[in-house]
Write an enzyme that holds these catalytic residues in place. Structure first.
Site, short mmCIF file in Angstrom:
data_model
loop_
_atom_site.label_atom_id
_atom_site.label_comp_id
_atom_site.label_asym_id
_atom_site.label_seq_id
_atom_site.Cartn_x
_atom_site.Cartn_y
_atom_site.Cartn_z
N ASP A 30 18.62 30.48 -6.33
CA ASP A 30 18.82 30.69 -4.89
C ASP A 30 19.28 29.13 -4.35
O ASP A 30 18.73 28.23 -4.48
CB ASP A 30 17.59 30.93 -4.16
CG ASP A 30 17.74 31.41 -2.63
OD1 ASP A 30 17.46 32.85 -2.60
OD2 ASP A 30 18.04 30.74 -1.85
N ASN A 86 12.79 41.84 -0.54
CA ASN A 86 12.82 42.23 1.06
C ASN A 86 13.97 43.40 1.23
O ASN A 86 15.01 43.39 0.73
CB ASN A 86 13.61 41.19 1.87
CG ASN A 86 12.44 39.87 1.78
OD1 ASN A 86 11.41 39.94 1.88
ND2 ASN A 86 13.35 38.58 1.90
N GLN A 93 15.77 40.77 5.03
CA GLN A 93 16.69 40.96 3.98
C GLN A 93 17.99 40.34 4.77
O GLN A 93 18.38 41.02 6.05
CB GLN A 93 17.06 42.51 3.55
CG GLN A 93 18.22 42.62 2.59
CD GLN A 93 18.02 43.94 1.59
OE1 GLN A 93 17.74 45.05 2.30
NE2 GLN A 93 19.03 44.13 0.97
N VAL A 95 20.95 39.59 2.65
CA VAL A 95 22.23 39.89 1.72
C VAL A 95 21.96 41.31 1.35
O VAL A 95 21.08 41.64 0.52
CB VAL A 95 22.35 39.10 0.67
CG1 VAL A 95 23.58 39.17 -0.16
CG2 VAL A 95 22.59 37.77 1.16
N HIS A 99 18.34 42.40 -4.52
CA HIS A 99 17.88 41.45 -5.23
C HIS A 99 16.46 41.09 -5.32
O HIS A 99 15.61 41.31 -4.35
CB HIS A 99 18.60 40.02 -4.94
CG HIS A 99 18.39 39.67 -3.43
ND1 HIS A 99 19.20 40.64 -2.35
CD2 HIS A 99 17.55 38.89 -2.36
CE1 HIS A 99 18.90 39.99 -1.15
NE2 HIS A 99 17.81 39.28 -1.19
N HIS A 101 13.66 38.42 -5.71
CA HIS A 101 13.28 36.76 -5.64
C HIS A 101 12.38 36.54 -6.66
O HIS A 101 11.43 37.15 -6.75
CB HIS A 101 12.73 36.21 -4.43
CG HIS A 101 14.01 36.59 -3.08
ND1 HIS A 101 14.34 35.51 -2.69
CD2 HIS A 101 14.08 37.56 -2.23
CE1 HIS A 101 15.19 35.65 -1.69
NE2 HIS A 101 14.99 37.13 -1.47
P1 AMP Z 1 17.21 37.84 1.53
O1 AMP Z 1 16.84 37.12 2.75
O2 AMP Z 1 15.92 38.58 0.54
O3 AMP Z 1 18.28 39.05 1.73
O4 AMP Z 1 17.59 36.99 0.47
C1 AMP Z 1 18.67 36.29 0.17
C2 AMP Z 1 18.73 35.19 -0.41
O5 AMP Z 1 20.00 34.75 -1.10
C3 AMP Z 1 18.28 33.98 0.38
O6 AMP Z 1 17.07 33.46 -0.10
C4 AMP Z 1 19.39 33.15 0.51
O7 AMP Z 1 19.07 31.42 0.38
C5 AMP Z 1 20.32 33.35 -0.89
N1 AMP Z 1 21.93 33.17 -0.99
C6 AMP Z 1 22.72 33.44 0.00
N2 AMP Z 1 23.86 32.97 -0.52
C7 AMP Z 1 23.66 32.25 -1.63
C8 AMP Z 1 24.52 31.96 -2.48
N3 AMP Z 1 25.77 31.74 -2.54
N4 AMP Z 1 23.83 31.28 -3.85
C9 AMP Z 1 22.78 31.50 -4.03
N5 AMP Z 1 21.84 32.01 -3.22
C10 AMP Z 1 22.04 32.60 -1.90
#
Ligand code: AMP
Length: 113
Positions: A30, A86, A93, A95, A99, A101
């Site tokens: 991450d 999430n 969430q 992204v 995914h 974590h």
């Molecule tokens: P969520 O909030 O559960 O959707 O988690 C999205 C996660 O993606 C967050 O912990 C971000 O820090 C991570 N994230 C976003 N962009 C990138 C990236 N380019 N490379 C690695 N992690 C990322």
């Protein structure tokens, strides 16, 4: 499903610190770690979130959890790690490509907030 930053990572269009890959999933660190070890495991199939998964994704969803456990163990966290998914904006969430974590390396409190 529209293109996300994670589909770009799968296609190697943007860089990531990739720690595991197979035909079904990809795992990378991450970018904004919330624990000494914080990685994500994502399906290569573009599923927006858990609630968008369908019956035919059953094997894939199980695969993500099994691999998450193996990746945690490979990193030295066989017994003490947390998996978080999430689902939806209200749950944090950001992204919209499913995914898992993996968080480890510090005491993990409950409730998670
Ligand atoms: P969520 O909030 O559960 O959707 O988690 C999205 C996660 O993606 C967050 O912990 C971000 O820090 C991570 N994230 C976003 N962009 C990138 C990236 N380019 N490379 C690695 N992690 C990322």
């Amino acid at each position: 499903m529209s293109e996300t930053i994670f589909s770009k990572i799968i296609k190697r269009e943007i860089p990531a610190d990739i720690i595991y890959e197979d035909d079904l999933c990809l795992s990378f660190k991450d970018i904004n770690p919330q624990a000494p070890f914080h990685a994500l495991v994502i399906p290569k199939k573009p599923i927006e979130k858990v609630s968008a998964a369908v019956q035919e994704d059953k094997h894939l969803l199980g695969h993500l959890l099994l691999k998450a456990g193996e990746i945690a163990a490979d990193q030295g966290y066989e017994d003490n790690f947390r998996l978080v998914i999430n689902n939806g904006e209200g749950a944090g969430q950001t992204v919209f490509h499913l995914h898992v974590h993996i968080l480890a390396g510090r005491p993990l409190g409950w409730p998670p907030g």
